[in-house]
Enzyme design. Structure first.
Site, PDB file in Angstrom:
ATOM      1  N   CYS A  70      -1.965  -2.805   7.684  1.00  0.00           N
ATOM      2  CA  CYS A  70      -1.815  -3.718   6.544  1.00  0.00           C
ATOM      3  C   CYS A  70      -0.493  -4.480   6.545  1.00  0.00           C
ATOM      4  O   CYS A  70      -0.450  -5.642   6.125  1.00  0.00           O
ATOM      5  CB  CYS A  70      -2.034  -2.961   5.247  1.00  0.00           C
ATOM      6  SG  CYS A  70      -3.765  -2.416   5.119  1.00  0.00           S
ATOM      7  N   HIS A 112     -11.015   6.581   1.612  1.00  0.00           N
ATOM      8  CA  HIS A 112      -9.630   6.528   1.124  1.00  0.00           C
ATOM      9  C   HIS A 112      -9.472   5.469   0.041  1.00  0.00           C
ATOM     10  O   HIS A 112     -10.237   4.509  -0.024  1.00  0.00           O
ATOM     11  CB  HIS A 112      -8.659   6.247   2.290  1.00  0.00           C
ATOM     12  CG  HIS A 112      -8.827   4.885   2.892  1.00  0.00           C
ATOM     13  ND1 HIS A 112      -9.820   4.587   3.803  1.00  0.00           N
ATOM     14  CD2 HIS A 112      -8.151   3.728   2.694  1.00  0.00           C
ATOM     15  CE1 HIS A 112      -9.737   3.321   4.148  1.00  0.00           C
ATOM     16  NE2 HIS A 112      -8.735   2.755   3.478  1.00  0.00           N
ATOM     17  N   LYS A 156      -6.837  -5.213  -2.915  1.00  0.00           N
ATOM     18  CA  LYS A 156      -7.577  -5.775  -1.770  1.00  0.00           C
ATOM     19  C   LYS A 156      -8.533  -4.749  -1.196  1.00  0.00           C
ATOM     20  O   LYS A 156      -8.318  -3.547  -1.363  1.00  0.00           O
ATOM     21  CB  LYS A 156      -6.577  -6.253  -0.710  1.00  0.00           C
ATOM     22  CG  LYS A 156      -5.697  -5.129  -0.208  1.00  0.00           C
ATOM     23  CD  LYS A 156      -4.665  -5.617   0.783  1.00  0.00           C
ATOM     24  CE  LYS A 156      -3.806  -4.482   1.263  1.00  0.00           C
ATOM     25  NZ  LYS A 156      -4.575  -3.430   1.996  1.00  0.00           N
ATOM     26  N   ASP A 159       0.792  -1.246   0.000  1.00  0.00           N
ATOM     27  CA  ASP A 159       0.000   0.000   0.000  1.00  0.00           C
ATOM     28  C   ASP A 159       0.821   1.292   0.000  1.00  0.00           C
ATOM     29  O   ASP A 159       0.490   2.234   0.740  1.00  0.00           O
ATOM     30  CB  ASP A 159      -0.966   0.009   1.205  1.00  0.00           C
ATOM     31  CG  ASP A 159      -1.972  -1.138   1.178  1.00  0.00           C
ATOM     32  OD1 ASP A 159      -1.901  -1.983   0.263  1.00  0.00           O
ATOM     33  OD2 ASP A 159      -2.812  -1.205   2.090  1.00  0.00           O
ATOM     34  N   ASP A 183      -4.464  -0.927  -1.671  1.00  0.00           N
ATOM     35  CA  ASP A 183      -5.752  -0.826  -1.006  1.00  0.00           C
ATOM     36  C   ASP A 183      -6.703  -0.260  -2.067  1.00  0.00           C
ATOM     37  O   ASP A 183      -6.383   0.744  -2.706  1.00  0.00           O
ATOM     38  CB  ASP A 183      -5.593   0.137   0.188  1.00  0.00           C
ATOM     39  CG  ASP A 183      -6.521  -0.162   1.336  1.00  0.00           C
ATOM     40  OD1 ASP A 183      -6.780  -1.346   1.617  1.00  0.00           O
ATOM     41  OD2 ASP A 183      -6.989   0.806   1.982  1.00  0.00           O
ATOM     42  N   HIS A 234     -17.524   2.252   0.828  1.00  0.00           N
ATOM     43  CA  HIS A 234     -17.023   1.011   1.417  1.00  0.00           C
ATOM     44  C   HIS A 234     -17.355   0.923   2.914  1.00  0.00           C
ATOM     45  O   HIS A 234     -17.362   1.955   3.617  1.00  0.00           O
ATOM     46  CB  HIS A 234     -15.499   0.921   1.212  1.00  0.00           C
ATOM     47  CG  HIS A 234     -14.927  -0.419   1.524  1.00  0.00           C
ATOM     48  ND1 HIS A 234     -14.330  -0.714   2.732  1.00  0.00           N
ATOM     49  CD2 HIS A 234     -14.887  -1.550   0.796  1.00  0.00           C
ATOM     50  CE1 HIS A 234     -13.940  -1.979   2.716  1.00  0.00           C
ATOM     51  NE2 HIS A 234     -14.258  -2.506   1.545  1.00  0.00           N
ATOM     52  N   HIS A 267     -10.604   0.319  -2.563  1.00  0.00           N
ATOM     53  CA  HIS A 267     -11.977   0.255  -2.053  1.00  0.00           C
ATOM     54  C   HIS A 267     -13.019   0.766  -3.052  1.00  0.00           C
ATOM     55  O   HIS A 267     -12.722   1.632  -3.868  1.00  0.00           O
ATOM     56  CB  HIS A 267     -12.092   1.090  -0.778  1.00  0.00           C
ATOM     57  CG  HIS A 267     -11.234   0.601   0.350  1.00  0.00           C
ATOM     58  ND1 HIS A 267     -11.250  -0.696   0.782  1.00  0.00           N
ATOM     59  CD2 HIS A 267     -10.324   1.242   1.144  1.00  0.00           C
ATOM     60  CE1 HIS A 267     -10.395  -0.841   1.796  1.00  0.00           C
ATOM     61  NE2 HIS A 267      -9.815   0.320   2.027  1.00  0.00           N
TER      62      HIS A 267
HETATM   63  C1  VGL Z   1      -4.673   0.593   5.793  1.00  0.00           C
HETATM   64  C2  VGL Z   1      -6.264   1.489   7.171  1.00  0.00           C
HETATM   65  C3  VGL Z   1      -7.220   1.351   6.192  1.00  0.00           C
HETATM   66  C4  VGL Z   1      -3.243   0.205   5.596  1.00  0.00           C
HETATM   67  C5  VGL Z   1      -5.631   0.438   4.803  1.00  0.00           C
HETATM   68  O1  VGL Z   1      -2.786   0.146   4.427  1.00  0.00           O
HETATM   69  O2  VGL Z   1      -2.553  -0.038   6.607  1.00  0.00           O
HETATM   70  N1  VGL Z   1      -5.009   1.111   6.966  1.00  0.00           N
HETATM   71  N2  VGL Z   1      -6.889   0.813   5.007  1.00  0.00           N
HETATM   72 ZN    ZN Z   2      -8.316   0.745   3.490  1.00  0.00          ZN
END
Ligand code: VGL
Ligand code: ZN
Length: 241
Positions: free
Chosen positions: A186, A116, A141, A43, A81, A87, A83
């Site tokens: 993550c 996000h 994901k 990410d 990430d 979401h 979404h």
């Molecule tokens: C993440 C919060 C929400 C991450 C992703 O990449 O750690 N944290 N979505």
């Molecule tokens: Zn996320």
């Protein structure tokens, strides 16, 4: 008598090659990632750096560290990430809830985030300075509207697989080195699920940055240690060609 003993000690030390007694007796051996190891870059997206929708403090600082590390790896996996709009992990999808609070969803506890990393937006794009031309696969994901996925292996319902374990196993990968954002979400979930799926797992600490929400970072390191995830620094890895 005293002198004799001293000379004997120094002669023995010299014979063993232990000349500079202030230097460490043994330099720590560096880790050379094998052909069956993969670097997972989690990410490293615009959403998680300054100017993004869920900025992680110092998030962009991982970019040069990861670019440099990449030369030591034959196999590189990148995650995004990714979404849907509206979401279930977005506070905006839960009337009356604010970002960084928690709710109970069908599969368990869910931290609520600002909107996000929405699919196809510039916010969800990989950081422009991330240079990983040899990366072989991108795992997206969190694309099911009702299920979050911190882990690159398994969604938050702890049932739905992303397919990454199968991909890595079919390619003969045995060890993963996890980097990216965020250490305590993550990255940690990915490293823990890697262990669960039977991989050897390292987290390269200085190639990550954390959100650290209500002690989540210390908790994540503790859980990772308990599950045999090894905590290393990028300087522990031997540079590639
Ligand atoms: C993440 C919060 C929400 C991450 C992703 O990449 O750690 N944290 N979505
Ligand atoms: Zn996320």
């Amino acid at each position: 008598m005293h002198n004799t003993h001293r000379r004997t000690f120094l002669q023995s030390a010299a014979a063993l090659g232990l000349a500079g007694l202030s230097a460490p007796l043994f330099a720590a051996a560096k880790i050379r990632p094998a052909a069956n190891a993969a670097l997972i870059v989690v990410d490293v997206q615009n959403c998680f750096v300054d100017g993004g929708t869920l900025p992680v403090k110092g998030g962009a600082e991982v970019v040069p560290v990861i670019n440099k590390l990449s030369s030591a790896f034959e196999n590189i996996v990148v995650t995004q990430d990714w979404h849907t709009q509206g979401h279930a992990s977005f506070a905006s999808a839960h009337p009356g809830q604010k970002p960084f609070s928690s709710v109970k969803l069908a599969y368990g506890n869910q931290v609520l985030w600002p909107d996000h990393c929405v699919q196809g937006t510039e916010d969800a794009a990989l950081h422009k300075d991330l240079k990983l031309p040899t990366a072989q696969v991108i795992i997206r994901k969190g694309f099911r509207k009702g299920i979050d996925s911190y882990s690159a292996f398994e969604e938050a319902d702890r049932k739905t697989a992303t397919g990454l374990a199968g991909y890595l196993k079919q390619r003969g990968i045995k060890t993963v080195f996890v980097s990216g954002l965020a250490t305590d979400f993550c990255v940690a979930w990915t490293a823990l699920d890697a262990r669960k799926a039977g991989f050897e797992a390292y987290v390269i600490e200085d190639a990550t940055r954390a959100i650290d929400l209500n002690g989540s970072l210390a908790k994540a390191w503790k859980e990772m240690a308990a599950k045999g995830v090894k905590r290393i620094q990028s300087t522990d890895i031997e540079a590639g060609a």
